[in-house]
Design a protein around this motif. Sequence first.
Motif, PDB file in Angstrom:
ATOM      1  N   PRO A 197       0.828  -1.210   0.000  1.00 17.39           N
ATOM      2  CA  PRO A 197       0.000   0.000   0.000  1.00 17.39           C
ATOM      3  C   PRO A 197       0.861   1.259   0.000  1.00 17.39           C
ATOM      4  N   ARG A 198       0.366   2.301  -0.652  1.00 18.61           N
ATOM      5  CA  ARG A 198       1.149   3.510  -0.858  1.00 18.61           C
ATOM      6  C   ARG A 198       1.647   4.114   0.455  1.00 18.61           C
ATOM      7  N   HIS A 199       0.775   4.256   1.441  1.00 19.91           N
ATOM      8  CA  HIS A 199       1.190   4.891   2.689  1.00 19.91           C
ATOM      9  C   HIS A 199       2.230   4.045   3.423  1.00 19.91           C
ATOM     10  N   ARG A 200       2.095   2.716   3.361  1.00 22.38           N
ATOM     11  CA  ARG A 200       3.081   1.845   3.996  1.00 22.38           C
ATOM     12  C   ARG A 200       4.422   1.924   3.264  1.00 22.38           C
ATOM     13  N   ALA A 201       4.360   1.993   1.924  1.00 20.68           N
ATOM     14  CA  ALA A 201       5.600   2.104   1.154  1.00 20.68           C
ATOM     15  C   ALA A 201       6.310   3.413   1.461  1.00 20.68           C
ATOM     16  N   ARG A 202       5.552   4.488   1.605  1.00 20.74           N
ATOM     17  CA  ARG A 202       6.172   5.777   1.926  1.00 20.74           C
ATOM     18  C   ARG A 202       6.834   5.749   3.295  1.00 20.74           C
ATOM     19  N   ALA A 203       6.170   5.136   4.254  1.00 19.76           N
ATOM     20  CA  ALA A 203       6.770   5.036   5.583  1.00 19.76           C
ATOM     21  C   ALA A 203       8.054   4.212   5.543  1.00 19.76           C
ATOM     22  N   GLN A 204       8.066   3.189   4.725  1.00 15.44           N
ATOM     23  CA  GLN A 204       9.233   2.303   4.642  1.00 15.44           C
ATOM     24  C   GLN A 204      10.450   3.009   4.042  1.00 15.44           C
ATOM     25  N   ILE A 205      10.218   3.900   3.073  1.00 15.41           N
ATOM     26  CA  ILE A 205      11.348   4.555   2.397  1.00 15.41           C
ATOM     27  C   ILE A 205      11.705   5.899   3.018  1.00 15.41           C
ATOM     28  N   ALA A 206      10.961   6.342   4.035  1.00 16.11           N
ATOM     29  CA  ALA A 206      11.202   7.658   4.634  1.00 16.11           C
ATOM     30  C   ALA A 206      12.641   7.851   5.092  1.00 16.11           C
ATOM     31  N   PRO A 207      13.269   6.868   5.788  1.00 15.90           N
ATOM     32  CA  PRO A 207      14.665   7.084   6.215  1.00 15.90           C
ATOM     33  C   PRO A 207      15.625   7.268   5.041  1.00 15.90           C
ATOM     34  N   ALA A 208      15.413   6.521   3.958  1.00 20.56           N
ATOM     35  CA  ALA A 208      16.295   6.650   2.795  1.00 20.56           C
ATOM     36  C   ALA A 208      16.149   8.025   2.157  1.00 20.56           C
ATOM     37  N   ILE A 209      14.938   8.539   2.093  1.00 23.96           N
ATOM     38  CA  ILE A 209      14.726   9.866   1.523  1.00 23.96           C
ATOM     39  C   ILE A 209      15.405  10.923   2.379  1.00 23.96           C
ATOM     40  N   GLU A 210      15.232  10.831   3.687  1.00 19.64           N
ATOM     41  CA  GLU A 210      15.834  11.818   4.573  1.00 19.64           C
ATOM     42  C   GLU A 210      17.355  11.784   4.492  1.00 19.64           C
ATOM     43  N   GLN A 211      17.921  10.611   4.300  1.00 20.35           N
ATOM     44  CA  GLN A 211      19.374  10.502   4.177  1.00 20.35           C
ATOM     45  C   GLN A 211      19.872  11.251   2.934  1.00 20.35           C
ATOM     46  N   VAL A 212      19.168  11.090   1.816  1.00 25.29           N
ATOM     47  CA  VAL A 212      19.563  11.779   0.585  1.00 25.29           C
ATOM     48  C   VAL A 212      19.405  13.290   0.741  1.00 25.29           C
ATOM     49  N   LEU A 213      18.272  13.717   1.284  1.00 25.13           N
ATOM     50  CA  LEU A 213      18.035  15.150   1.445  1.00 25.13           C
ATOM     51  C   LEU A 213      19.046  15.772   2.399  1.00 25.13           C
ATOM     52  N   ARG A 214      19.401  15.054   3.465  1.00 27.02           N
ATOM     53  CA  ARG A 214      20.381  15.571   4.414  1.00 27.02           C
ATOM     54  C   ARG A 214      21.739  15.763   3.748  1.00 27.02           C
ATOM     55  N   ALA A 215      22.103  14.819   2.897  1.00 26.57           N
ATOM     56  CA  ALA A 215      23.386  14.940   2.191  1.00 26.57           C
ATOM     57  C   ALA A 215      23.358  16.114   1.226  1.00 26.57           C
ATOM     58  N   TRP A 216      22.235  16.337   0.562  1.00 30.16           N
ATOM     59  CA  TRP A 216      22.144  17.436  -0.393  1.00 30.16           C
ATOM     60  C   TRP A 216      22.067  18.792   0.295  1.00 30.16           C
ATOM     61  N   VAL A 238      10.210  16.720   4.612  1.00 29.80           N
ATOM     62  CA  VAL A 238       9.626  17.873   3.929  1.00 29.80           C
ATOM     63  C   VAL A 238       9.312  18.932   4.959  1.00 29.80           C
ATOM     64  N   PRO A 239       9.950  20.130   4.900  1.00 32.34           N
ATOM     65  CA  PRO A 239       9.757  21.143   5.914  1.00 32.34           C
ATOM     66  C   PRO A 239       8.297  21.544   6.034  1.00 32.34           C
ATOM     67  N   GLY A 240       7.814  21.494   7.265  1.00 31.12           N
ATOM     68  CA  GLY A 240       6.459  21.965   7.521  1.00 31.12           C
ATOM     69  C   GLY A 240       5.382  21.097   6.935  1.00 31.12           C
ATOM     70  N   ARG A 241       5.711  19.893   6.429  1.00 30.92           N
ATOM     71  CA  ARG A 241       4.717  19.032   5.794  1.00 30.92           C
ATOM     72  C   ARG A 241       4.622  17.730   6.550  1.00 30.92           C
ATOM     73  N   THR A 242       3.498  17.109   6.466  1.00 27.83           N
ATOM     74  CA  THR A 242       3.318  15.761   6.981  1.00 27.83           C
ATOM     75  C   THR A 242       2.916  14.883   5.857  1.00 27.83           C
ATOM     76  N   ASP A 243       3.256  13.616   5.932  1.00 26.52           N
ATOM     77  CA  ASP A 243       2.937  12.686   4.848  1.00 26.52           C
ATOM     78  C   ASP A 243       1.435  12.524   4.737  1.00 26.52           C
ATOM     79  N   ARG A 244       0.970  12.636   3.530  1.00 23.95           N
ATOM     80  CA  ARG A 244      -0.479  12.497   3.308  1.00 23.95           C
ATOM     81  C   ARG A 244      -0.713  11.371   2.340  1.00 23.95           C
TER      82      ARG A 244
END
Length: 244
Positions: A197-216, A238-244
């Motif tokens: 499911p989309r929301h579960r997939a987003r939660a699963q990849i959240a750490p990987a996304i944050e790692q890339v954004l932190r490096a950039w 995402v600043p000021g955003r919550t996953d929807r």
Amino acid sequence: MDLVAPVVVEPLRRRRCAECRRGPLERMIVEYGRPVCLDCADLGHLVFLRRGDTALTRRARERSALWAVVVRHNRRRTRYERQGLLVEETALAEAEAACLADTEARARRRARDAERRAVLDAGVTEALRAEILRLFPAMPAARAAEIAVHASAKGSGRVGRTAAGRALDRDAVTAAVHASVRHVDTPYDSLLMRGVPRHRARAQIAPAIEQVLRAWRAPLPGQRDAPGATGATGAEGVPGRTDR
């Protein structure tokens, strides 16, 4: 006084006129729930003008004392879609002559309009690219350009075409980068293809996304702080955003 044009339907099934019993009908109107042919509806003298030429359509409609809109039902989209107009033959002839008379002028105007739109689109893309690099200074320049082009593609409805994107709103720009990382740098798409499911997939990849954004967000040599390196972040960085 507003004009109310008759609506003519191109039926998908074989229909017969409820008054003269002729059929099958290529086009008809519906009166009191019954199909009526154009001759019985006093529209048989009109000629069909297919949609597509805006100038010709507008001029023929303006010159025709009586005209009707032709529609056909699109089953896939579950709606009626406009196919063209029925107009008086003399009105169509006059409109065609008027269009031929100024064909060259209209072509030049279209070319000028296209040039202006191209300059505007290029400006939007460049401004978005610059803002992406300001917020993420360690991002490869080619990747920033790729994200800007994708996000500002004409007719896409993506972030770069929204009011917030054009205003270079920080959340909107970050959302464009976030979406790119999700699809390019994580297994998000493959998770969806496996039925996650989309929301579960987003939660699963959240750490990987944050790692890339932190490096950039890391400052380049000679910079004290990276723009956007501090401050509260929502889900998936995402600043000021919550996953929807």
